[in-house]
Motif scaffolding. Structure first.
Motif, mmCIF file in Angstrom:
data_model
loop_
_atom_site.group_PDB
_atom_site.id
_atom_site.type_symbol
_atom_site.label_atom_id
_atom_site.label_comp_id
_atom_site.label_asym_id
_atom_site.label_seq_id
_atom_site.Cartn_x
_atom_site.Cartn_y
_atom_site.Cartn_z
ATOM 1 N N SER A 79 0.811 -1.215 0.000
ATOM 2 C CA SER A 79 0.000 0.000 0.000
ATOM 3 C C SER A 79 0.852 1.275 0.000
ATOM 4 C CB SER A 79 -0.975 -0.007 1.181
ATOM 5 O OG SER A 79 -0.285 -0.255 2.383
ATOM 6 N N VAL A 148 -8.862 -8.506 -3.072
ATOM 7 C CA VAL A 148 -9.692 -8.318 -1.884
ATOM 8 C C VAL A 148 -9.864 -6.821 -1.645
ATOM 9 C CG1 VAL A 148 -9.920 -8.804 0.589
ATOM 10 C CG2 VAL A 148 -8.689 -10.423 -0.884
ATOM 11 N N ALA A 150 -12.003 -4.224 0.979
ATOM 12 C CA ALA A 150 -12.845 -4.126 2.167
ATOM 13 C C ALA A 150 -13.138 -2.662 2.432
ATOM 14 C CB ALA A 150 -12.146 -4.748 3.379
ATOM 15 N N ARG A 153 -11.491 -0.156 0.180
ATOM 16 C CA ARG A 153 -10.036 -0.082 0.096
ATOM 17 C C ARG A 153 -9.420 -1.435 -0.249
ATOM 18 N NH1 ARG A 153 -8.070 4.062 3.943
ATOM 19 N NH2 ARG A 153 -6.470 2.581 4.540
ATOM 20 N N VAL A 154 -8.449 -1.385 -1.157
ATOM 21 C CA VAL A 154 -7.734 -2.599 -1.538
ATOM 22 C C VAL A 154 -6.924 -3.115 -0.348
ATOM 23 C CG1 VAL A 154 -5.795 -3.446 -2.918
ATOM 24 C CG2 VAL A 154 -7.537 -2.014 -3.988
ATOM 25 N N ILE A 155 -7.040 -4.409 -0.056
ATOM 26 C CA ILE A 155 -6.166 -5.045 0.925
ATOM 27 C C ILE A 155 -4.977 -5.596 0.136
ATOM 28 C CG2 ILE A 155 -5.969 -6.858 2.691
ATOM 29 C CD1 ILE A 155 -8.046 -4.691 3.370
ATOM 30 N N GLY A 157 -1.832 -6.323 1.412
ATOM 31 C CA GLY A 157 -1.018 -7.288 2.156
ATOM 32 C C GLY A 157 0.372 -6.768 2.421
ATOM 33 N N ALA A 162 -1.602 -10.335 -0.668
ATOM 34 C CA ALA A 162 -2.987 -10.689 -0.327
ATOM 35 C C ALA A 162 -3.683 -11.194 -1.587
ATOM 36 C CB ALA A 162 -3.716 -9.478 0.242
#
Lengths: 315, 315
Positions: A79, A148, A150, A153-155, A157, A162
């Motif tokens: 991120s 993914v 949530a 927002r992009v997870i 990892g 992720a």
């Protein structure tokens, strides 16, 4: 007030898809340039910078009108825009935003992400998952990947890894290794190649008649066509593949409990026979509060990535 | 400038843990009140409101000095403070913030979450996961639960059902049902009761000598003590339990790729014999970019929840 614009660059192993978006999600322009992977991919980002500069000149866009550039990479990105390595582009580790800022100072706001994660974000924004805030998208093609998202927002990892559902161990007792070195990965049974391998193995272990036995070479599509025509053996092969997919999706459901599952990739051409069976196994294996999670089909095809790149900038 | 304060209320099935924090994480005061579950738990939130009002009077805190109240609930809560149902408190569905605002107008800022998720947030803030931004905490006790935090934010899930790892299907062929109605859940093998059941089954299926055979009744602790003393059979039982835990953690690792795994709950008293074996199986089954994810032990014990409640308000 002048309208604002966002650029998107979804970098693939053979071509880079570029897009120019309005902030409301309207795709004004899209085009492709080849991905030059020679010399450890050193030309790729300069090519992106050049393409965007040229488009800004062509459309007479000032730097103030461009809110930013989103970049999708076919490998892990965290991120903070750190690329860890990207084997099929030849890239090692570096910071994507830093490098693009050097190459294209006119566009300061740069955000990068993994292509599967960004495709999920794109489908949530303007595709099959429109209206939802959280989703997991499974892409079933030559490999099996997922993104993914949530609460919008992009997870990504910790290592940008992720959503690596294709390498979930679904058969701990498997002895045949996957391309990743482990044994029993989902991809070994549920990718386009995986289902063919599964078919070979299941055919060798029984005498049930099947049209596949008389074919010199068959593909995922052949198995799927026969299953749809009602052939028992092809149906059983298909069912085994759906079982592994539904099981893996139940684990993902128990972990992040998304609002929706999106299914994309070449294998969605199999249609409802695939999604219905996968959803049935998912419901068998998932914890009850997540049983009613809807399954939808991806709608943006190969454009999902550029939509996600643009949305990443707007987030 | 006057210091700011945050209240925390971690509601359990028998008692409510309350805490008063400074914004730097210093726990100034903690106390407990009983959880009155009679009449569908209607007294629980009024009791919380009353306890906080009384503490504000006692400490002469003005509403301006109180940044908010975080509430942990032993059931699903989504990111909009919706409680879906909470069987062990007798609660149905309602909005936690709305109800608390009616009961305690002096504290407008109320945020709620699931207790396992908040314990994870607490451990990340001030416990075993300090310094990390994303974590999954597995709590191994009478049940098996988990909390998922990514980039500092709790992943609650669409139905507040994220982190329900205890009901991941680890044995699709199992015929004995779990309390949830499905068969083959992680909790059936890896909770304190689960490992006892696993032991009974493994002992019945072989003749290997074990001190467990001469005990009328044994617990997870007995199995663990014997495994640590080097008994072969207890070691094999323990290993099977660690295998299921490591496998389930590998699926979670492939889904969200946290910076750290935190292990908490009563079973951590087993010590390194548990975490080392679980970590070894995790590394066998997880995709390689996530292999080096560290495993740490929870440090805040039963206070993790109130720390998480406070952090949720500060986020």
């Amino acid at each position: 007030m002048a309208t604002d614009f966002v650029f998107a660059a979804d970098i693939g192993g053979t071509s880079i898809k570029l897009g120019l978006f309005q902030t409301d999600g309207a795709l004004l322009d899209k085009w492709e340039i080849p991905t030059r992977t020679e010399n450890r991919g050193e030309a790729i980002l300069p090519d992106v910078a050049q393409a965007i500069s040229a488009k800004m000149s062509e459309r007479k866009l000032s730097p103030e009108q461009v809110l930013g550039l989103g970049i999708g990479v076919p490998g892990p990105v965290d991120s903070n825009n750190n690329v860890f390595c990207c084997e099929n582009l030849g890239w090692g580790a570096f910071n994507l935003k830093q490098r693009m800022n050097e190459l294209l100072p006119a566009v300061a706001n740069v955000a990068g992400g993994n292509d599967a994660n960004l495709a999920t974000l794109g489908e949530l924004w303007m595709g099959g998952g429109r209206g939802y805030q959280s989703a997991v998208m499974f892409t079933l093609g030559t490999g099996v990947g997922a993104g993914v998202v949530a609460d919008g927002r992009v997870i990504a990892g910790a290592n940008g890894a992720a959503g690596e559902v294709g390498h979930m161990t679904v058969e701990p007792e498997e002895s045949l290794p996957c391309s990743c070195g482990k044994c029993g990965c989902l991809e070994q049974y549920a990718s386009a190649n995986g289902i063919v391998r599964l078919a070979q193995r299941m055919l060798a272990a029984c005498d049930t008649p099947s049209a596949l036995r008389s074919m010199e070479k068959y593909t995922a599509k052949d198995i799927c066509d026969l299953a749809r025509e009602g052939e028992e053996m092809a149906g059983a092969i298909f069912d085994r593949c759906a079982h592994y997919l539904g099981l893996a999706m139940s684990w993902v459901g128990n972990t992040v409990n998304p609002q929706v599952f999106i299914i994309g990739g070449g294998m969605i051409r199999a249609g409802e026979i695939l999604t219905d069976r996968v959803a049935r196994y998912y419901r068998t294996y998932v914890f009850h509060p997540s049983k009613d999670t809807p399954f939808v089909i991806a709608r943006l095809g190969n454009d999902a990535g550029i939509y996600g790149c643009a949305k990443l900038v707007l987030n």
